[in-house]
Design a protein around this motif. Sequence first.
Motif, PDB file in Angstrom:
ATOM      1  N   VAL A 242      68.839  47.227  15.945  1.00  0.00           N
ATOM      2  CA  VAL A 242      70.050  48.010  15.289  1.00  0.00           C
ATOM      3  C   VAL A 242      69.553  48.967  14.253  1.00  0.00           C
ATOM      4  CG1 VAL A 242      72.389  48.146  14.450  1.00  0.00           C
ATOM      5  CG2 VAL A 242      71.703  46.783  16.308  1.00  0.00           C
ATOM      6  N   VAL A 243      68.727  48.204  13.317  1.00  0.00           N
ATOM      7  CA  VAL A 243      68.281  49.167  12.261  1.00  0.00           C
ATOM      8  C   VAL A 243      67.250  50.142  12.672  1.00  0.00           C
ATOM      9  CG1 VAL A 243      66.942  48.588   9.993  1.00  0.00           C
ATOM     10  CG2 VAL A 243      68.834  47.041  10.624  1.00  0.00           C
ATOM     11  N   CYS A 244      66.602  49.717  13.694  1.00  0.00           N
ATOM     12  CA  CYS A 244      65.652  50.719  13.959  1.00  0.00           C
ATOM     13  C   CYS A 244      66.293  52.078  14.410  1.00  0.00           C
ATOM     14  CB  CYS A 244      64.834  49.986  15.139  1.00  0.00           C
ATOM     15  SG  CYS A 244      63.495  51.116  15.589  1.00  0.00           S
ATOM     16  N   GLN A 245      67.620  51.710  15.221  1.00  0.00           N
ATOM     17  CA  GLN A 245      68.445  52.808  15.828  1.00  0.00           C
ATOM     18  C   GLN A 245      68.897  53.530  14.729  1.00  0.00           C
ATOM     19  OE1 GLN A 245      70.586  50.669  18.786  1.00  0.00           O
ATOM     20  NE2 GLN A 245      69.360  51.627  20.294  1.00  0.00           N
ATOM     21  N   LEU A 246      69.364  53.119  13.766  1.00  0.00           N
ATOM     22  CA  LEU A 246      69.889  53.702  12.383  1.00  0.00           C
ATOM     23  C   LEU A 246      68.822  54.650  11.837  1.00  0.00           C
ATOM     24  CD1 LEU A 246      72.102  54.191  10.503  1.00  0.00           C
ATOM     25  CD2 LEU A 246      71.009  51.965   9.063  1.00  0.00           C
ATOM     26  N   LEU A 247      67.830  54.010  11.686  1.00  0.00           N
ATOM     27  CA  LEU A 247      66.644  54.815  11.139  1.00  0.00           C
ATOM     28  C   LEU A 247      66.223  56.022  11.777  1.00  0.00           C
ATOM     29  CD1 LEU A 247      64.361  52.046   9.765  1.00  0.00           C
ATOM     30  CD2 LEU A 247      65.854  53.533   8.564  1.00  0.00           C
TER      31      LEU A 247
ATOM     32  N   CYS B 155      68.389  57.616  13.850  1.00  0.00           N
ATOM     33  CA  CYS B 155      69.532  58.505  13.442  1.00  0.00           C
ATOM     34  C   CYS B 155      69.588  59.340  12.287  1.00  0.00           C
ATOM     35  CB  CYS B 155      70.914  57.838  13.708  1.00  0.00           C
ATOM     36  SG  CYS B 155      71.362  57.128  15.327  1.00  0.00           S
ATOM     37  N   VAL B 156      69.119  58.710  11.384  1.00  0.00           N
ATOM     38  CA  VAL B 156      68.805  59.308  10.203  1.00  0.00           C
ATOM     39  C   VAL B 156      67.638  60.424  10.309  1.00  0.00           C
ATOM     40  CG1 VAL B 156      67.726  59.242   7.796  1.00  0.00           C
ATOM     41  CG2 VAL B 156      69.495  57.626   8.673  1.00  0.00           C
ATOM     42  N   TYR B 157      66.594  60.140  10.928  1.00  0.00           N
ATOM     43  CA  TYR B 157      65.386  60.926  11.344  1.00  0.00           C
ATOM     44  C   TYR B 157      66.021  61.989  12.057  1.00  0.00           C
ATOM     45  CZ  TYR B 157      61.321  63.027  12.872  1.00  0.00           C
ATOM     46  OH  TYR B 157      60.383  63.996  13.293  1.00  0.00           O
ATOM     47  N   LEU B 158      66.844  62.070  13.043  1.00  0.00           N
ATOM     48  CA  LEU B 158      67.148  63.193  13.981  1.00  0.00           C
ATOM     49  C   LEU B 158      68.076  63.881  13.234  1.00  0.00           C
ATOM     50  CD1 LEU B 158      67.964  61.043  17.228  1.00  0.00           C
ATOM     51  CD2 LEU B 158      66.044  62.707  16.782  1.00  0.00           C
ATOM     52  N   VAL B 159      68.774  63.439  12.382  1.00  0.00           N
ATOM     53  CA  VAL B 159      69.846  64.538  11.318  1.00  0.00           C
ATOM     54  C   VAL B 159      69.038  65.336  10.645  1.00  0.00           C
ATOM     55  CG1 VAL B 159      71.501  64.273   9.688  1.00  0.00           C
ATOM     56  CG2 VAL B 159      71.785  62.948  11.797  1.00  0.00           C
ATOM     57  N   THR B 160      68.005  64.472  10.026  1.00  0.00           N
ATOM     58  CA  THR B 160      67.229  65.172   8.574  1.00  0.00           C
ATOM     59  C   THR B 160      66.193  66.232   9.490  1.00  0.00           C
ATOM     60  OG1 THR B 160      65.575  63.386   8.717  1.00  0.00           O
ATOM     61  CG2 THR B 160      67.280  63.436   6.948  1.00  0.00           C
ATOM     62  N   ALA B 161      65.785  65.891  10.547  1.00  0.00           N
ATOM     63  CA  ALA B 161      64.967  67.023  11.256  1.00  0.00           C
ATOM     64  C   ALA B 161      65.735  67.931  11.851  1.00  0.00           C
ATOM     65  CB  ALA B 161      64.406  66.113  12.612  1.00  0.00           C
ATOM     66  N   GLU B 162      66.976  67.939  12.141  1.00  0.00           N
ATOM     67  CA  GLU B 162      67.687  68.952  12.570  1.00  0.00           C
ATOM     68  C   GLU B 162      68.064  69.854  11.273  1.00  0.00           C
ATOM     69  OE1 GLU B 162      72.067  69.768  14.058  1.00  0.00           O
ATOM     70  OE2 GLU B 162      71.199  68.116  15.009  1.00  0.00           O
ATOM     71  N   PHE B 163      68.367  69.279  10.186  1.00  0.00           N
ATOM     72  CA  PHE B 163      68.341  69.906   8.971  1.00  0.00           C
ATOM     73  C   PHE B 163      67.193  70.883   8.516  1.00  0.00           C
ATOM     74  CE2 PHE B 163      71.660  66.939   7.148  1.00  0.00           C
ATOM     75  CZ  PHE B 163      72.791  67.716   7.533  1.00  0.00           C
ATOM     76  N   GLU B 164      66.051  70.454   8.945  1.00  0.00           N
ATOM     77  CA  GLU B 164      64.854  70.888   8.564  1.00  0.00           C
ATOM     78  C   GLU B 164      64.639  71.913   9.515  1.00  0.00           C
ATOM     79  OE1 GLU B 164      61.381  68.617   8.228  1.00  0.00           O
ATOM     80  OE2 GLU B 164      62.332  67.377   6.546  1.00  0.00           O
TER      81      GLU B 164
ATOM     82  N   GLY C 190      62.933  48.706  18.252  1.00  0.00           N
ATOM     83  CA  GLY C 190      64.235  48.930  18.880  1.00  0.00           C
ATOM     84  C   GLY C 190      64.237  50.139  20.038  1.00  0.00           C
ATOM     85  N   GLN C 191      65.510  50.061  20.493  1.00  0.00           N
ATOM     86  CA  GLN C 191      65.489  50.940  21.840  1.00  0.00           C
ATOM     87  C   GLN C 191      65.808  52.394  21.208  1.00  0.00           C
ATOM     88  OE1 GLN C 191      69.044  49.711  23.766  1.00  0.00           O
ATOM     89  NE2 GLN C 191      67.940  48.995  25.286  1.00  0.00           N
ATOM     90  N   SER C 192      65.004  53.342  22.004  1.00  0.00           N
ATOM     91  CA  SER C 192      65.243  54.697  21.502  1.00  0.00           C
ATOM     92  C   SER C 192      66.736  55.188  21.495  1.00  0.00           C
ATOM     93  CB  SER C 192      64.374  55.451  22.499  1.00  0.00           C
ATOM     94  OG  SER C 192      64.701  57.032  22.269  1.00  0.00           O
ATOM     95  N   VAL C 193      67.188  55.888  20.535  1.00  0.00           N
ATOM     96  CA  VAL C 193      68.444  56.407  20.803  1.00  0.00           C
ATOM     97  C   VAL C 193      68.384  57.683  21.785  1.00  0.00           C
ATOM     98  CG1 VAL C 193      69.244  55.748  18.437  1.00  0.00           C
ATOM     99  CG2 VAL C 193      68.165  58.031  18.615  1.00  0.00           C
ATOM    100  N   GLU C 194      67.390  58.257  21.986  1.00  0.00           N
ATOM    101  CA  GLU C 194      67.210  59.293  22.817  1.00  0.00           C
ATOM    102  C   GLU C 194      67.290  59.042  24.321  1.00  0.00           C
ATOM    103  OE1 GLU C 194      65.741  63.240  20.403  1.00  0.00           O
ATOM    104  OE2 GLU C 194      64.274  61.370  20.721  1.00  0.00           O
ATOM    105  N   ASP C 195      66.323  57.674  24.416  1.00  0.00           N
ATOM    106  CA  ASP C 195      66.173  57.358  25.790  1.00  0.00           C
ATOM    107  C   ASP C 195      66.296  55.768  25.858  1.00  0.00           C
ATOM    108  OD1 ASP C 195      65.234  56.417  28.546  1.00  0.00           O
ATOM    109  OD2 ASP C 195      63.511  57.542  28.487  1.00  0.00           O
ATOM    110  N   PRO C 196      67.398  55.182  26.079  1.00  0.00           N
ATOM    111  CA  PRO C 196      67.503  53.684  25.936  1.00  0.00           C
ATOM    112  C   PRO C 196      66.295  52.918  26.786  1.00  0.00           C
ATOM    113  CG  PRO C 196      69.567  54.729  26.180  1.00  0.00           C
ATOM    114  CD  PRO C 196      68.718  55.571  26.507  1.00  0.00           C
ATOM    115  N   GLU C 197      65.768  53.656  27.868  1.00  0.00           N
ATOM    116  CA  GLU C 197      64.903  52.948  28.434  1.00  0.00           C
ATOM    117  C   GLU C 197      63.415  52.723  27.509  1.00  0.00           C
ATOM    118  OE1 GLU C 197      65.457  51.823  31.573  1.00  0.00           O
ATOM    119  OE2 GLU C 197      67.378  52.183  31.147  1.00  0.00           O
TER     120      GLU C 197
END
Length: 120
Positions: free
Chosen positions: A17-22, A24-33, A56-63
């Motif tokens: 879960v923490v890995c997925q949170l991190l 999400c943070v990365y994806l949002v900041t990458a979009e800002f950049e 953890g599981q990828s938030v973009e591809d849970p597989e």
Amino acid sequence: MLLRVAVDEEDQEACGVVCQLLQCVYLVTAEFEENEEEYGCVGAFLPGFTNSTISGQSVEDPEEMVELPVIPFEGEGEEISLEDLKAHLDEDQLAELMGKLGGLELDEGVSIPLPKPKKK
């Protein structure tokens, strides 16, 4: 923004879960950049976490599974020194971090205070 996340590294579900949170943070900041928007600095601290990675599981591809690096530091809500950062980051990563810190220049022997847990 500084995140302080307490997670038991033996609890694989919590680590996931923490890995997925991190992620999400990365994806949002990458979009800002990508949009050349300012967002300041984002740091996440996992006090007491001693593993060199968190997975953890990828938030973009849970597989898929994702493994993120973790920089270890001593202390509970103390400080991390520039020397500690240099030991775990290459020149480009360190330059990127310093850029995120708003151009703050750190000299040898200077430390960055880490967030302390909020009292309940």
